[in-house]
Design an enzyme around this catalytic site. Sequence first.
Site, short mmCIF file in Angstrom:
data_model
loop_
_atom_site.label_atom_id
_atom_site.label_comp_id
_atom_site.label_asym_id
_atom_site.label_seq_id
_atom_site.Cartn_x
_atom_site.Cartn_y
_atom_site.Cartn_z
N GLU A 1 11.35 -38.19 -23.42
CA GLU A 1 12.38 -38.22 -24.47
C GLU A 1 12.39 -39.54 -25.23
OE1 GLU A 1 16.16 -36.31 -23.73
OE2 GLU A 1 17.25 -38.07 -24.44
N GLY B 1 25.74 -27.94 -22.66
CA GLY B 1 26.07 -28.94 -21.65
C GLY B 1 25.93 -28.33 -20.28
N CYS C 1 18.53 -43.43 -20.16
CA CYS C 1 18.75 -42.97 -18.77
C CYS C 1 18.50 -44.08 -17.78
CB CYS C 1 17.87 -41.77 -18.46
SG CYS C 1 16.16 -42.17 -18.07
N ASP D 1 22.42 -24.33 -22.73
CA ASP D 1 21.67 -23.92 -23.91
C ASP D 1 20.16 -23.89 -23.70
OD1 ASP D 1 21.75 -26.64 -23.66
OD2 ASP D 1 22.12 -27.05 -25.78
N CYS E 1 14.55 -46.19 -21.74
CA CYS E 1 15.30 -45.01 -22.17
C CYS E 1 16.77 -45.22 -21.79
CB CYS E 1 14.72 -43.78 -21.48
SG CYS E 1 15.52 -42.21 -21.88
N GLU F 1 14.65 -30.78 -16.73
CA GLU F 1 14.85 -32.09 -17.37
C GLU F 1 13.49 -32.72 -17.69
OE1 GLU F 1 17.37 -33.50 -18.58
OE2 GLU F 1 19.12 -32.55 -17.67
N HIS G 1 13.15 -36.26 -19.18
CA HIS G 1 13.27 -37.47 -18.36
C HIS G 1 12.24 -37.53 -17.25
CE1 HIS G 1 16.53 -38.94 -20.70
NE2 HIS G 1 17.05 -37.72 -20.69
N GLY H 1 17.36 -34.72 -28.36
CA GLY H 1 16.89 -34.99 -27.01
C GLY H 1 15.71 -34.09 -26.72
#
Lengths: 347, 347
Positions: free
Chosen positions: B202, B91, B195, B131, B193, B180, B183, B159
């Site tokens: 994604e 995260g 988002c 991560d 999506c 990212e 996205h 994702g």
Amino acid sequence: MEPRVILALDFGGTKHTAGVLEVRALWNYSPSAQPGEEITPGVTGELWTAVRREFAPPGSSAQTDLRLMFDMASDLLAGSRPAAIGVSFGGPVDSQQGVVRLSHHVPGWENIPLASLLWEEFGAPARVDNDANAAALGEYRFGAGRGCSSLLYITVSTGVGSGWILDGEPWRGHGGMAGESGHTVVDPSGPLCLCGKHGCVERFASGPYMAADARELLARHPEQGALLRALAGGDLEKIDARMLSQAAEQGDELAWSVLERGARALGTGIGNAANLVNPQRFILGGGVTKSGPRWWETVRAAARSTALPEVEVDIVPARLGDHAPLWGAVALAQDLVTQGSQTERRI
Amino acid sequence: MEPRVILALDFGGTKHTAGVLEVRALWNYSPSAQPGEEITPGVTGELWTAVRREFAPPGSSAQTDLRLMFDMASDLLAGSRPAAIGVSFGGPVDSQQGVVRLSHHVPGWENIPLASLLWEEFGAPARVDNDANAAALGEYRFGAGRGCSSLLYITVSTGVGSGWILDGEPWRGHGGMAGESGHTVVDPSGPLCLCGKHGCVERFASGPYMAADARELLARHPEQGALLRALAGGDLEKIDARMLSQAAEQGDELAWSVLERGARALGTGIGNAANLVNPQRFILGGGVTKSGPRWWETVRAAARSTALPEVEVDIVPARLGDHAPLWGAVALAQDLVTQGSQTERRI
């Protein structure tokens, strides 16, 4: 003691610029223009000892370009030897070796060892980069990117190209090809670009492509675009990006639709770059960025809606205008002069 | 003298992993797996002194996650104090401060000063990253990115996320939001999506979205996808990315059409990233990358045709599998241990 001077050169394809300034003038330089104002460093004074710009005559070659530039520089230097030379070149460059790979406009530039030639001519070390990287460096150190640690400079003109500053340093990519933002795809079902792909940013947003799109729309819709037609005086070949924005400002819907599509594509590309790399700032220069507040709003809105909510997108106009690459050349030379002396390095 | 050990932690949302290894084991470490082979560092031996992995029980909170991890780590350390601690967190993280911003899966993680808590618990300095960045660093230093100076690691799983290494260092972006890639928009007329945008990478390429797309196609075309239906045993909710690739391998055209669309979108996104940043290598990990050679060919072909001809695009599979973030945690700790000692730093 004779003052130490920097020689800055900008090989621009059709016009070449040479400038000379004193190293110590850079020490505490802060542009006098107000934030948002464009800095016009082309004029002598403030910082520059002398600047000259000349158009390349028709039929130029690498040899004539070099002769023209060497003559200008020799005149400006008036016999003094520069401490360092910075060069912006309008084409692919191996910046590590100081070798020009080629020019897309002028023949004979294939694998020209420009840094070595400059050493032979002026007896000073030279650093060479392409114009997009040089402009990014110029805006970073002297223009709209001062105080940022990372930025993407994008020029929107006859093409769409860009240069990165990451962590205070130019990022050129593994093969020196970073910054080809104009050829990122934002709509695979879009029109064909000269590069062979569909829906590149450049295909939508560059001046010549927008002009071509407008011509096509005018041909298809004889009842539309009266204002644009009038501005062109009936000769549609005269249409360029500036004419489009003039017509759009006066209420021509066809002209605005073309500009809007370009601005949206550019904004989408910027939003994608923001998601991917998250630089502190985007700086836009080049003729098309003079298309007025509606164009800017559209670019910003598209970028904002493409970037994730957590990703800041700060988009500002360039401040160094056409001279951004020349300022970048100054920065390249400055680094050579002040290598090892960190206090001088960042003005 | 007691050997100096590194503690590596991976907070993975649903499973947590802790590993301990001796600092000196890293000095001359070179993975024994052959190029292309996946390294399985989860097993004790070769490098690791001990590794443990546990699933988070249902109803986990930040507090229970921390307790579980601290207990595992204490067991592994068996009373010895680590020289440094590296942490991968699933995260958003403020890596400079060592503070977790939040978890999208587990409540209570808002603004948890993880590095400080680890200092209090184990008396050792800790470095924390998300991560994707940790996995990129792990692959760079121990996996498929060894010897590269720049890379983009992309995980294609539930994702699509990624982490950069530029000039040998993680690039996290101005606000820590770089990477990212999932996205970035590759088709603005594509499906919506979560988002809020249309046609994100994604939305096309992640496992759950591909499964949803397959379900929708099966509902719309009752005559198609017989193999996929059979594999799902009639329960379409069971469909996941692995089932899609099984069906596609056996010749199910509907399943392949979904995988192909995802692979193309991913490849387009990679090609765009190549044009924009020009890293030396792209490393793909995550469950979806197990979709077979046809999927890989499609990704590579789309990336190749999106990148400009002069832009090299080297796309390879990740080598550290699910453990890439844990290896990244090792690298983070390693940097803490060897700070100031450049000879040790890069193994």
